[in-house]
Design an enzyme around this catalytic site. Structure first.
Site, short mmCIF file in Angstrom:
data_model
loop_
_atom_site.label_atom_id
_atom_site.label_comp_id
_atom_site.label_asym_id
_atom_site.label_seq_id
_atom_site.Cartn_x
_atom_site.Cartn_y
_atom_site.Cartn_z
N LYS A 141 0.96 -1.33 0.19
CA LYS A 141 0.33 -0.11 0.05
C LYS A 141 1.11 1.38 0.12
O LYS A 141 0.52 2.47 -0.74
CB LYS A 141 -0.83 0.00 1.52
CG LYS A 141 -1.71 1.28 1.42
CD LYS A 141 -2.65 1.16 2.70
CE LYS A 141 -3.61 2.32 2.80
NZ LYS A 141 -4.54 2.40 3.78
N HIS A 297 -7.38 -33.64 -32.04
CA HIS A 297 -8.25 -32.49 -32.07
C HIS A 297 -9.31 -32.99 -30.87
O HIS A 297 -10.39 -32.31 -31.24
CB HIS A 297 -9.07 -32.06 -33.40
CG HIS A 297 -7.71 -31.64 -34.38
ND1 HIS A 297 -6.88 -30.74 -34.13
CD2 HIS A 297 -7.80 -32.29 -35.59
CE1 HIS A 297 -6.12 -30.46 -35.15
NE2 HIS A 297 -6.70 -31.47 -36.19
#
Length: 542
Positions: A141, A297
């Site tokens: 922070k 595939h």
């Protein structure tokens, strides 16, 4: 806010994992940096020659509650959170006799490691860090004046900035703060994942279910779904060269296909992972029987059970040799020399198995240098599936062969004579195999091997036609549908799909049933004298 670099004169160091800390220690010594530290970290730094001030000397209060409270004190957190570009903050620190920190180096208690170790609940709770995340978040922070380091990979960078006296620029401190917030967010998400499973809503808490909604199992589907993954590999590209891709790992699970050990071949691609994972899951649907899948595939072009892994592979490959070119092979049994010899002449992208005989592995490594050889020690265990949609995430339990209708003893005979033992065996195989075929799915099987697969079509008639076409396009011209069995992943909406299979000689069909035209479908089978079972369960795979 300032854009100038801030020299690192005073540092707070509190790390659980001490690996690499020698780099920081050397820099602290050379630069004469004032170092405040805790417990075992202070001891290790002192052993390395660093002059260390214990946190308890700064706070005037000893560590207590078995180490649960060490740094939770204004003398520490005010020194972290004071924005030294703010004159009021600076004057308050001077008033209270608190010195600011320029650098905070923290890594947290190993919560995920503790969970993976199988530790009991009490030990797991003790590895929920409190002071560490507070220091990290405070320093992040206050990136205006403090640099926060949570990643040991950044130690060398920090050391260089300490030694040359430059410190970090604001942009660099912000970047480090972003990493730190990601670190604590992932840490909390991991804790939340554990608590969601182990501390679900008790039965004593009653909450009304909104009209039209289904009561939810909050252990599986908590109100807030938090998960975290760590990036393990950056892949060359995604499904296509213009797409970027990476592989991420679940910190609470160090097993599974994503942790495959690669024993040979080129690096894995995005498509390799997708296809190989599909093949790996498919073969374990048949355990403990020996099974081999050939996938292309994300769809099987061959799947079979065999007395040996070599036999299973030959039967799976024979289903569709053309499509097997450039495919992925998975086996749920150790790959033998006989199977390796069978694989050798076939162009294959990936092979995955739980193990390999030494001579089989040597053959594949030396004769097929580009073949990606994967070893995965355990069967698939993932019970939850995810699919991202735009702006959201779909979550569901994994489709397994565990529904009531997956048991052939629960099947209902709706046409023809009860199947004999051999036919039932093939029907069971076909029904289990259909789970891994993209919908709409039709699968034709014989001798516990696929002979024709129709998948991914927008109607069931096209899938039926495709399965028959695939079954009967081998060079020898054999009619492989005659005397075979068939499975459908969902009901036949009309009789036409089933009739395609019946007219080509299929002797038995298993399907979920449930169409408003079921009787028409059953009657078509009865008219042809074909055995048909309904399961009451479907296996869509979209």
């Amino acid at each position: 806010m300032t854009t100038t670099n801030r020299t690192i004169r005073r540092a707070l160091v509190s790390v659980f994992h001490k690996e690499g800390i020698e780099v920081l220690a050397e820099a602290f010594i050379k630069a004469g940096t004032e170092v405040v530290s805790t417990g075992s970290t202070a001891k290790r730094l002192a052993e390395l020659g660093v002059k260390v001030t214990e946190v308890s000397e700064v706070t005037g209060f000893p560590e207590c509650l078995d180490g649960r409270v060490k740094t939770l004190d204004p003398h520490i957190h005010a020194g972290i959170l004071a924005d030294m570009t703010n004159p009021d903050h600076a004057s308050q620190l001077e008033k209270f006799g608190i010195k600011p920190f320029d650098l905070v180096v923290v890594n947290l208690y190993p919560f995920a490691d503790t969970v993976r170790s199988g530790a009991d609940e009490a030990a797991t709770i003790e590895k929920i860090d409190i002071g560490g995340p507070s220091m990290v978040r405070g320093a992040a922070k206050n990136s205006a004046t403090v640099a926060i380091i949570t990643d040991p990979n950044d130690y060398a960078l920090v050391a260089s900035r300490i030694e040359n006296g430059e410190g970090f620029s604001l942009d660099e401190r912000r970047w480090l703060a972003g990493k730190a917030f990601a670190h604590t967010a992932a840490y909390d998400a991991t804790i939340n994942e554990w608590t969601a499973k182990h501390w679900p809503k008790p039965a004593s808490i009653e909450q009304p279910v909104s009209e039209g909604e289904t009561e939810v199992n909050e252990a599986k589907f908590p109100a807030t779904f938090t998960r975290t993954w760590d990036r393990a590999h950056v892949l060359r590209y995604g499904e296509n060269p213009h797409q970027q891709a990476s592989l991420y790992l679940d910190p609470l699970n160090q097993n599974g296909f994503a942790h495959a050990e690669q024993l040979g071949g080129k690096p894995m691609s995005y498509n390799n992972y997708v296809d190989a994972d599909a093949a790996w899951r498919a073969v374990w649907d048949f355990a403990p029987q020996i099974a081999v899948a050939v996938v292309k595939h994300n769809n099987p072009c061959g799947l079979a059970i065999g007395a040996t892994v070599a036999e299973a592979h030959k039967k799976a490959h024979a289903c569709d040799p053309m499509s097997a070119y450039g495919g992925v092979i998975a086996a749920n049994s150790k790959v033998t020399m006989e199977m390796a010899e069978s694989v050798r002449p076939i162009f294959t992208e990936v092979i995955v198995a739980p193990d390999y005989d030494a001579d089989a592995l040597e053959l594949l490594q030396t004769k097929k240098k580009n073949l990606r050889i994967l070893k995965v020690s355990e069967p698939p265990k993932n019970k939850t599936q995810f699919r991202q949609i735009d702006g959201g995430l779909l979550v569901q339990s994994t489709d397994l062969i565990d529904a009531p209708g997956d048991d052939p003893n629960a099947w209902k005979l709706v046409s023809g004579e009860p199947a004999d033992a051999e036919t039932v065996r093939d029907l069971v195989f076909a029904w289990r195999a259909i789970r891994c075929v993209k919908s709409n799915a039709i699968l034709i099987a014989h001798d516990q091997a696929t002979v024709g697969i129709g998948m991914g079509q927008v109607n069931r008639v096209d899938s039926a036609n495709l399965s028959v076409e695939r079954a009967n396009t081998l060079a020898d011209g054999a009619n492989r549908t005659k005397g075979a069995v068939a499975a459908s992943d969902a009901f036949f909406p009309f009789a036409d799909g089933a009739e395609i299979l019946i007219n080509t000689g299929v002797k038995a069909i298993v399907q979920p049933g449930g169409s408003i035209r079921d009787e028409e479908v059953f009657e078509a089978a009865r008219k042809a004298g074909v055995t048909m079972y309904v399961t009451g369960t479907r296996h869509f795979f979209h």
